[in-house]
Enzyme design. Sequence first.
Site, PDB file in Angstrom:
ATOM      1  N   HIS A   1       0.765  -1.212   0.007  1.00  0.00           N
ATOM      2  CA  HIS A   1       0.008   0.009   0.171  1.00  0.00           C
ATOM      3  C   HIS A   1       0.869   1.282  -0.059  1.00  0.00           C
ATOM      4  CE1 HIS A   1      -3.530   2.466   0.661  1.00  0.00           C
ATOM      5  NE2 HIS A   1      -2.683   3.156   1.565  1.00  0.00           N
TER       6      HIS A   1
ATOM      7  N   ASP B   1     -15.009   1.677   7.954  1.00  0.00           N
ATOM      8  CA  ASP B   1     -14.192   2.627   7.361  1.00  0.00           C
ATOM      9  C   ASP B   1     -14.913   3.451   6.116  1.00  0.00           C
ATOM     10  OD1 ASP B   1     -11.471   3.711   6.674  1.00  0.00           O
ATOM     11  OD2 ASP B   1     -11.923   2.662   4.771  1.00  0.00           O
TER      12      ASP B   1
ATOM     13  N   SER C   1      -7.409   3.160   9.298  1.00  0.00           N
ATOM     14  CA  SER C   1      -8.325   3.183   7.911  1.00  0.00           C
ATOM     15  C   SER C   1      -7.549   2.352   6.944  1.00  0.00           C
ATOM     16  CB  SER C   1      -8.489   4.493   7.421  1.00  0.00           C
ATOM     17  OG  SER C   1      -8.924   4.553   6.126  1.00  0.00           O
TER      18      SER C   1
ATOM     19  N   ARG D   1     -14.960  11.931   7.902  1.00  0.00           N
ATOM     20  CA  ARG D   1     -13.934  12.506   8.009  1.00  0.00           C
ATOM     21  C   ARG D   1     -13.687  13.434   6.959  1.00  0.00           C
ATOM     22  NH1 ARG D   1      -9.617   8.019   7.948  1.00  0.00           N
ATOM     23  NH2 ARG D   1      -8.064   9.721   7.730  1.00  0.00           N
TER      24      ARG D   1
HETATM   25  N1  URA Z   1      -6.253   6.171   2.551  1.00  0.00           N
HETATM   26  C1  URA Z   1      -7.166   5.617   3.375  1.00  0.00           C
HETATM   27  O1  URA Z   1      -7.741   4.430   3.029  1.00  0.00           O
HETATM   28  N2  URA Z   1      -7.559   6.225   4.535  1.00  0.00           N
HETATM   29  C2  URA Z   1      -7.101   7.222   4.774  1.00  0.00           C
HETATM   30  O2  URA Z   1      -7.379   7.589   5.945  1.00  0.00           O
HETATM   31  C3  URA Z   1      -6.206   7.899   4.231  1.00  0.00           C
HETATM   32  C4  URA Z   1      -5.746   7.628   2.913  1.00  0.00           C
END
Ligand code: URA
Length: 433
Positions: A82, A161, A183, A168
């Site tokens: 990631h 999430d 997240s 958010r």
């Molecule tokens: N990418 C995500 O999946 N979550 C975040 O909070 C920031 C970037």
Amino acid sequence: MDARSILRTKRDGGVLAREESEFFLREYVAGRIPEHFASALLALIFVRGMEQGELADWTRAMLDSGERLAFPRVELPKVDKHSTGGIGDKVSIPLTPALAACGVAVPMISGRGLGHTGGTLDKLEAIPGFRTQLSSVEFARCLETVGVALGGQTPELVPADRKLYALRDVTGLIESIPLIASSILSKKLAEGLDALVLDVKFGSGAFLVERERGAELARTMLALSQSMGVRTTVFQTCMSRPLGRKAGNALEIEESFDCLEGGGPSDLRELVCLQGGELLRLAGRAADLDAGRARIARALDDGSARAVFARVIEAQGGDPRCLDDRGLLPHARERERLTAPADGVFAWADLRELGLAITALGGGRKALGDPIDPAVGVEFLVDDGARVRRGEPVLELHHSGIGLDEARRRIAASFEVRAEHRPDPLVLTRSNA
Ligand code: URA
């Protein structure tokens, strides 16, 4: 237990107990805790932070809010990577087939571009016919048959999430280290991985611009992922300049194809080999990092990674002939070159402006759900730190006439010509303990 007492605990500087995180997230996802309670708790976490054990409990509760992916028919080690994202970051596209060519499976759930950053799903969808919205059954079938599946988050995967991220986004609570770490990792850990590489970017095009904030995110994610039993390495890499020589969805697919043919820009190849090599080491498929890097480099050079990618494209509904015939990819109608305003050294100044210029051209989205134009983007004609002469072309816009004035203005703010400039290193740190 009730939501108000949980808010009071966090307000007064306390630590959430595991049962409190579980209760809050379960009831919130079920719609029994209203949004204003959740935004208050997110704001308190934003300000107060979270302790390591508290963050692990919170992340586990997020993970438990939905289904976990399981691939009982895949016997190979499962790995993923990631990146916190930026401009021109296309590493996942050549990396995933290269890893599969080296004998590991890659179940990758990616995201879309938002604001100044691009997203892997949008890049892949620049390939004619390529589908990223796969059901769990289709995702598993791709992984079983090709060794790679490239999809987006489904409604069943970490619903906590999905809800919290949207909240958010509208309440200005994105840039919090515990909220970002939980997240990202709740989604990655739902893939049932054996090994994970995280690429935390630093610099003006990154989510967290300052190196020290990036380093703190890197440390937090490493500890969290390892506490969940996944072998993990975190790299901190440069996003004070774009990665590669092209940014924009179809342009990045072209550059990824170059990398899969053993060519392409050297910084892209270096990150693919480094992160791929490290994943092979973590998965027990290479004795050490150098052996892993060499194995990935061989898969890029001998055509085996490219052959896997042709199968990935086909398995996900795309037209693999575009690997041989780049004319099948979308191309912008117009091009325009921008020149150096003075003699000196070319230096990227504010990469966020470059990303927003691509968004202005239609290559990115201002709000989730906006349509995008896959053909537009920017090509970089000189390297960061190169000597340039006044009037020399330094960038080329690929455009359709939309948003051109804004893009020109933003690009002018994204670079400078200086007397001196020392570019940042590509890789700043590698940590796995
Ligand atoms: N990418 C995500 O999946 N979550 C975040 O909070 C920031 C970037």
